[in-house]
Design a protein around this motif. Structure first.
Motif, short mmCIF file in Angstrom:
data_model
loop_
_atom_site.label_atom_id
_atom_site.label_comp_id
_atom_site.label_asym_id
_atom_site.label_seq_id
_atom_site.Cartn_x
_atom_site.Cartn_y
_atom_site.Cartn_z
N VAL A 268 28.50 28.05 41.45
CA VAL A 268 28.26 29.12 42.43
C VAL A 268 27.70 30.36 41.73
N ILE A 269 28.32 30.72 40.62
CA ILE A 269 27.88 31.90 39.87
C ILE A 269 26.49 31.68 39.27
N LEU B 160 32.80 34.86 34.81
CA LEU B 160 34.06 34.20 35.15
C LEU B 160 35.25 34.92 34.52
N GLU B 161 35.08 35.31 33.27
CA GLU B 161 36.16 36.01 32.56
C GLU B 161 36.40 37.39 33.16
N PHE B 162 35.32 38.12 33.46
CA PHE B 162 35.47 39.45 34.06
C PHE B 162 36.20 39.37 35.40
N LEU B 163 35.90 38.34 36.16
CA LEU B 163 36.51 38.16 37.49
C LEU B 163 37.91 37.55 37.41
N GLU B 164 38.33 37.22 36.19
CA GLU B 164 39.66 36.67 35.95
C GLU B 164 39.85 35.31 36.61
N ARG C 269 35.54 35.91 45.08
CA ARG C 269 35.27 36.33 43.70
C ARG C 269 34.03 35.62 43.15
N CYS C 270 33.90 34.35 43.48
CA CYS C 270 32.72 33.61 43.03
C CYS C 270 31.44 34.17 43.63
N LEU D 72 26.83 39.37 40.36
CA LEU D 72 27.13 40.12 39.14
C LEU D 72 26.30 39.68 37.95
N ILE D 73 25.82 38.44 37.95
CA ILE D 73 25.03 37.97 36.81
C ILE D 73 23.76 38.78 36.60
N HIS D 74 23.27 39.44 37.65
CA HIS D 74 22.06 40.26 37.52
C HIS D 74 22.34 41.68 37.04
N LYS D 75 23.61 42.00 36.84
CA LYS D 75 24.01 43.36 36.48
C LYS D 75 23.43 44.39 37.46
N PRO D 76 23.71 44.23 38.75
CA PRO D 76 23.14 45.14 39.76
C PRO D 76 23.65 46.56 39.58
#
Length: 265
Positions: free
Chosen positions: A106-107, A135-139, A158-159, A165-169
C-alpha cells in the motif's frame, strides 16, 4: 522571511450545474501553519477538499484567484507529491479493491498513485528503503506483510497516510481522520497526527471538536456554503461561533489545549 503559501483562494464560487455549492471562498494558509476547517455535515467541507485537490474547479463566471503552493495550474500527480490528501473515500476504496495488498505494498504504491504494485513498475532500492522508513515512522513495521483485509480501520488509515508520506509532502489534508475508530484508537491516531505535524503542515477537515489537536494554530469555520470566520484558534473557537455554525446552543470548554463540548441545549 515570508512563508510559502499553501492555499491562496480569493472570491471562489463552485457550482454543480446551476446549483451553488460554495460561495465567495477566501482562504489563505501558509507553510508551517496547522489549520482546522470545521463545519457541520452538508456545509461544503467535502466540496472544499475537492476544490483543493483539483477534482473540482471554480465557476469562471466570477473573477477569482486559486493558487496552491503559489501555482494556479497543477497536474494531479505532481500536486499529490506536495499535498497528501487523505480522505475516507480513498480509505474505503483500498478496503474494497486492495484487500490482498500488504501494508508495505500500500505504501509503495504511492510512487505510482496506483492501487497495488505491478510487475511493470520499477522501484529503486532507495524507494524500497523509504517505504521501510515510513512503516517505522508510522509505528507499523510489525505489520509490514499484513494484508489489508486483516487490518483494523486505524491500521489501514496509517497505511493510507504512509502512501502519501513517501513523497515527503509539504502539507496534508486529513478528512475526519478518526471516523470509525474506537476511543483508544482515536487517541493513538491523534498522537500520530501530532507527530506528523512536525514534518508537514496539517489541514484537518472535520466536524469533530475532539480531533482538534494542540498544534492547530488557526481555524476556519464553514457555514452555509461560505467561510463564516477564520483566524487564530484562540479567537475563533468559542461557544458563540460553534453555536452559530451548528445551529444549536453549544457550551465549549478547553483544557490542556484540547477542546470539548461540555453541553448542548
Amino acid at each position: 522571511m515570508n512563508k510559502e503559501s499553501i492555499i491562496n483562494f480569493e472570491n471562489i464560487y463552485v457550482s454543480y450545474e446551476l446549483q451553488p455549492i460554495l460561495e465567495e471562498i477566501n482562504l489563505k494558509i501558509k507553510e508551517g501553519e496547522h489549520w482546522t476547517i470545521l463545519g457541520s455535515n452538508g456545509s461544503g467541507k467535502s466540496t472544499l477538499i475537492k476544490l483543493i485537490s483539483n477534482d473540482l474547479y471554480p465557476n469562471t463566471k466570477y473573477p477569482h484567484k486559486k493558487e496552491i503552493f503559489g501555482k494556479a495550474r497543477w497536474s494531479i500527480f505532481d500536486l499529490k507529491k506536495n499535498l497528501g490528501i487523505i480522505t475516507n473515500d480513498l480509505h474505503n476504496y483500498f478496503a474494497m479493491h486492495g484487500k490482498f495488498l500488504t501494508a508495505y505494498e500500500v505504501i509503495l504504491s504511492g510512487y505510482f498513485s496506483s492501487v497495488g504494485v505491478f510487475s511493470h513498475q520499477d522501484f529503486t532500492q532507495e524507494q524500497h528503503e523509504k517505504a521501510l522508513e515510513v512503516l517505522e515512522f508510522l509505528e507499523i513495521s510489525h505489520m509490514k506483510d499484513k494484508k489489508v483485509h486483516q487490518m483494523s480501520t486505524g491500521q489501514l488509515r496509517r497505511c493510507i497516510i504512509g502512501r502519501a508520506l513517501i513523497h515527503k509532502p509539504k502539507a496534508f489534508i486529513l478528512d475526519e481522520p478518526t471516523v470509525g475508530l474506537d476511543i483508544k484508537s482515536q487517541d493513538s491516531f491523534i498522537k500520530l497526527i501530532r507527530k506528523l505535524s512536525k514534518k508537514a503542515s496539517i489541514i484537518l477537515v472535520t466536524h469533530h471538536i475532539e480531533e482538534i489537536f494542540p498544534e492547530v494554530s488557526n481555524v476556519a469555520l464553514i457555514y452555509n456554503k461560505r467561510i463564516y470566520k477564520q483566524g487564530l484558534k484562540k479567537d475563533i473557537l468559542n461557544s458563540e461561533n460553534l453555536s452559530e455554525i451548528f445551529e444549536i446552543d453549544i457550551k465549549l470548554e478547553e483544557e490542556n489545549n484540547r477542546y470539548y463540548i461540555k453541553s448542548i441545549n
